[in-house]
Design an enzyme around this catalytic site. Structure first.
Site, PDB file in Angstrom:
ATOM      1  N   ASP A   1       0.825  -1.198   0.000  1.00  0.00           N
ATOM      2  CA  ASP A   1       0.000   0.000   0.000  1.00  0.00           C
ATOM      3  C   ASP A   1       0.867   1.260   0.000  1.00  0.00           C
ATOM      4  O   ASP A   1       1.879   1.328   0.696  1.00  0.00           O
ATOM      5  CB  ASP A   1      -0.861  -0.042   1.274  1.00  0.00           C
ATOM      6  CG  ASP A   1      -1.951   0.999   1.297  1.00  0.00           C
ATOM      7  OD1 ASP A   1      -2.778   0.990   0.379  1.00  0.00           O
ATOM      8  OD2 ASP A   1      -1.975   1.825   2.234  1.00  0.00           O
TER       9      ASP A   1
ATOM     10  N   GLU B   1       1.377  -0.395  -5.047  1.00  0.00           N
ATOM     11  CA  GLU B   1       0.512   0.713  -5.408  1.00  0.00           C
ATOM     12  C   GLU B   1       1.380   1.961  -5.424  1.00  0.00           C
ATOM     13  O   GLU B   1       1.844   2.406  -4.380  1.00  0.00           O
ATOM     14  CB  GLU B   1      -0.613   0.872  -4.377  1.00  0.00           C
ATOM     15  CG  GLU B   1      -1.530   2.033  -4.693  1.00  0.00           C
ATOM     16  CD  GLU B   1      -2.327   2.540  -3.499  1.00  0.00           C
ATOM     17  OE1 GLU B   1      -3.460   2.983  -3.712  1.00  0.00           O
ATOM     18  OE2 GLU B   1      -1.813   2.527  -2.359  1.00  0.00           O
TER      19      GLU B   1
HETATM   20  C1  GLC Z   1      -4.395   3.034  -0.462  1.00  0.00           C
HETATM   21  C2  GLC Z   1      -5.579   2.101  -0.447  1.00  0.00           C
HETATM   22  C3  GLC Z   1      -6.770   2.831   0.108  1.00  0.00           C
HETATM   23  C4  GLC Z   1      -6.459   3.320   1.515  1.00  0.00           C
HETATM   24  C5  GLC Z   1      -5.174   4.137   1.521  1.00  0.00           C
HETATM   25  C6  GLC Z   1      -4.686   4.384   2.927  1.00  0.00           C
HETATM   26  O1  GLC Z   1      -4.575   4.078  -1.346  1.00  0.00           O
HETATM   27  O2  GLC Z   1      -5.822   1.592  -1.725  1.00  0.00           O
HETATM   28  O3  GLC Z   1      -7.912   2.022   0.109  1.00  0.00           O
HETATM   29  O4  GLC Z   1      -7.508   4.090   2.005  1.00  0.00           O
HETATM   30  O5  GLC Z   1      -4.123   3.494   0.841  1.00  0.00           O
HETATM   31  O6  GLC Z   1      -4.109   3.224   3.469  1.00  0.00           O
END
Ligand code: GLC
Ligand code: CA
Length: 546
Positions: free
Chosen positions: A200, A242
């Protein structure tokens, strides 16, 4: 399967909490998921990405953990989780988990200790400053729901940094103890048997935040360190990051300038996501073709993960405002469908007006473009959204299994409302209904994924667009790898067209159509390939024995 299993996979993402409840308390759990592994096997899935599974106050759907070494007791025990790993492995399914270590929950014992005293051993695990930072109101990820990135903590008598919500304090990655602890967390789950991690918020993990500096330095070397650590502990483990950043920045996430791919092996292709949606909206493949042409070159072993929908809003922020408006007009005309001024909080089926042909076209295109396809649970049956739920919860409703109470998700009061009325309600739309219908979307997904499994060059080969003055709306691309070559035709528009690919006939060895939206005439010498409205055709050009 070759060395790099993740290049020949179909990844299915789900939240245990909303997938299948086994004990009637209304909350999905590991035992419930174990009972559905056969379903995933039949669908052709070989990797599952689980949304966060740790104990959590649940203020950001689990992206706010209070213990990285345990599982949320509502989902089951660590023992149940180990059983899940075992049962999945028996079916050839790998499990990867969400690793959310940019921040903790503010209820995490580390933060609790840090705020209690300046002398706490955990004080320096978070990011503090004594004076109000000048950039306090900048860099928010959730505009409208989040007012600042630095918040004054009365008990701590200092300002703490949080890139996301104020209940998600960022960990301090300049602190070597934090770095060591994160490695321990990775190692712990690898030791239990996970096949890797969806990481993440990676750009924020490596950001070495300085108060008042909106352009704080980034430590990419930490990614190299993490990668080496993970690979020593489990050679075939994967990291899927991500990192929704500008295209020029992407290569650095894959590897250092030496070109060896020593950092993150797989990244989500956010650029492609926005462009795919734009192309669908405009019925014109140009944005996708342009991105495929200009995608930065990846180091060897680097892989894209493609997606149409995930658990968040569709982020359109990398489109121009004109492009974004086109997408909103077509797919999110109502204000209730929009989120954070940049995205759409809908599932794909309702976005495409429930048009089955368009849905097949969209998923056929995603699954055949370079990279590893990621599929969000429920998309395979064309689930809808519930706009009466706040924010991103609209697209996080429970899986619709059957005609039973709560769509067979749970016998108890469900953790989140199951969509129950209208075209997308479980009484009309569920797995059981589609199971009995050979022409259902679910049956289509099964055939499509199975065909893809016989076409490994899509995931592990090269992808090239062919541009030969085709009719408007048509995208032609090919995948070439050690196992042979595949040709793909997609018509994003509604006109019936004919495509001439006769120039490829010489290299084709008994070209063979393996998948398509309808029964077309024989492919012949490839010079007159018909495509219906929203049509698509997969043609094997040649097969090589590897
Ligand atoms: C990422 C996740 C999202 C979450 C954020 C904070 O963007 O995909 O769902 O709210 O991180 O952890
Ligand atoms: Ca349960």
């Amino acid at each position: 399967m070759g060395e790099r299993w993740y290049t020949e996979s179909v990844i299915y993402c789900l939240d245990v909490e909303t997938f299948q409840d086994s004990n009637g308390d209304g909350i999905g759990d590991f035992q419930g998921l174990i009972g559905r592994l056969d379903y995933l096997t039949r669908l052709g899935i070989n990797c599952v990405w689980l949304s966060p599974i740790h104990p959590t106050p649940g203020r950001d759907d689990g992206y706010d953990a209070t213990d990285f070494y345990n599982v949320d007791p509502r989902l089951g025990t660590l023992g149940d989780f180990a059983e899940l790993l075992h049962e999945a492995a028996n079916r050839g399914i790998k499990i990867i988990i969400d690793l959310v270590v940019n921040h903790t929950s503010d209820e995490h014992p580390w933060f609790q200790s840090a705020v209690a005293s300046k002398d706490s051993p955990y004080r320096d695990w978070f990011v503090w400053t004594d004076k109000e930072p000048a950039d306090r109101h900048q860099g928010m990820v959730f505009p409208g729901e989040q007012a600042e990135t630095w918040t004054y903590h009365r008990k701590a008598r200092a300002w703490y940094y949080h890139r996301f919500y104020d209940f998600q304090p960022d960990l301090n990655f300049t602190n070597p103890q934090v770095r060591t602890e994160i490695k321990k967390i990775l190692a712990f789950w690898l030791q239990l048997g996970v096949a890797g991690f969806r990481m993440d918020a990676v750009p924020f993990i490596i950001e070495l935040t300085e108060p008042g500096n909106t352009n704080s330095p980034m430590d990419f070397d930490y990614l190299s360190e993490l990668r080496a650590h993970v690979q020593w502990r489990r050679g075939d483990a994967v990291l899927l990051a991500e990192a929704n950043v500008e295209p020029e920045k992407l290569p650095e996430y894959f590897g250092d300038s030496g070109g060896s791919g020593n950092r993150i092996p797989m990244l989500f292709d956010f650029m492609l996501n926005g462009r795919l949606v734009l192309a669908l909206a405009r019925q014109n493949p140009e944005p996708v073709i342009e991105w495929l042409r200009t995608t930065p070159k990846l180091p060897a072993g680097g892989q894209w993960a493609t997606f149409l929908r995930n658990h968040d809003e569709i982020d359109l922020s990398r489109l121009t405002s004109e492009q974004r408006e086109d997408v909103f007009a077509e797919f999110g005309p109502d204000d209730s469908m929009k989120l954070y001024d940049r995205g759409i909080r809908r599932r794909l089926a309702p976005m495409l007006g429930g048009d089955r042909r368009r849905l097949e076209l969209a998923y056929s295109l995603q699954f055949t473009l370079r990279g590893t396809p990621v599929l969000r649970y429920g998309e395979e049956i064309g689930m809808g959204e519930d706009l009466s739920l706040p924010g991103r919860y609209a697209i996080r409703t429970p899986m619709q299994w059957s005609f039973d109470t709560n769509g067979g998700f749970s016998a108890g009061p469900p953790v989140r409302k199951v969509i129950s009325s209208g075209e997308y309600g479980y009484k009309k739309l569920n797995v059981t209904a589609q199971r009995h219908d050979d022409r259902s979307l679910l049956a289509w997904f099964e055939r499509m994924i199975r065909t893809l499994r016989e076409s490994p060059e899509v995931g592990n080969g090269t992808c090239t667009c062919i541009d030969d003055g085709f009719p408007p709306g048509v995208l032609v691309h090919r995948a070439d790898g050690a196992t042979g070559s595949m040709l793909f035709l997609h018509n994003l528009g509604t006109a019936r067209v004919e495509v001439d690919l006769g120039s490829l006939a010489a290299e084709a060895n008994h070209p063979n159509e393996v998948f398509g939206d309808q029964d077309y005439k024989e492919v012949g010498d490839l010079s007159a390939l018909e495509l219906g409205p929203y049509g698509y055709r997969w043609i094997r050009l040649q097969r090589k024995s590897a």
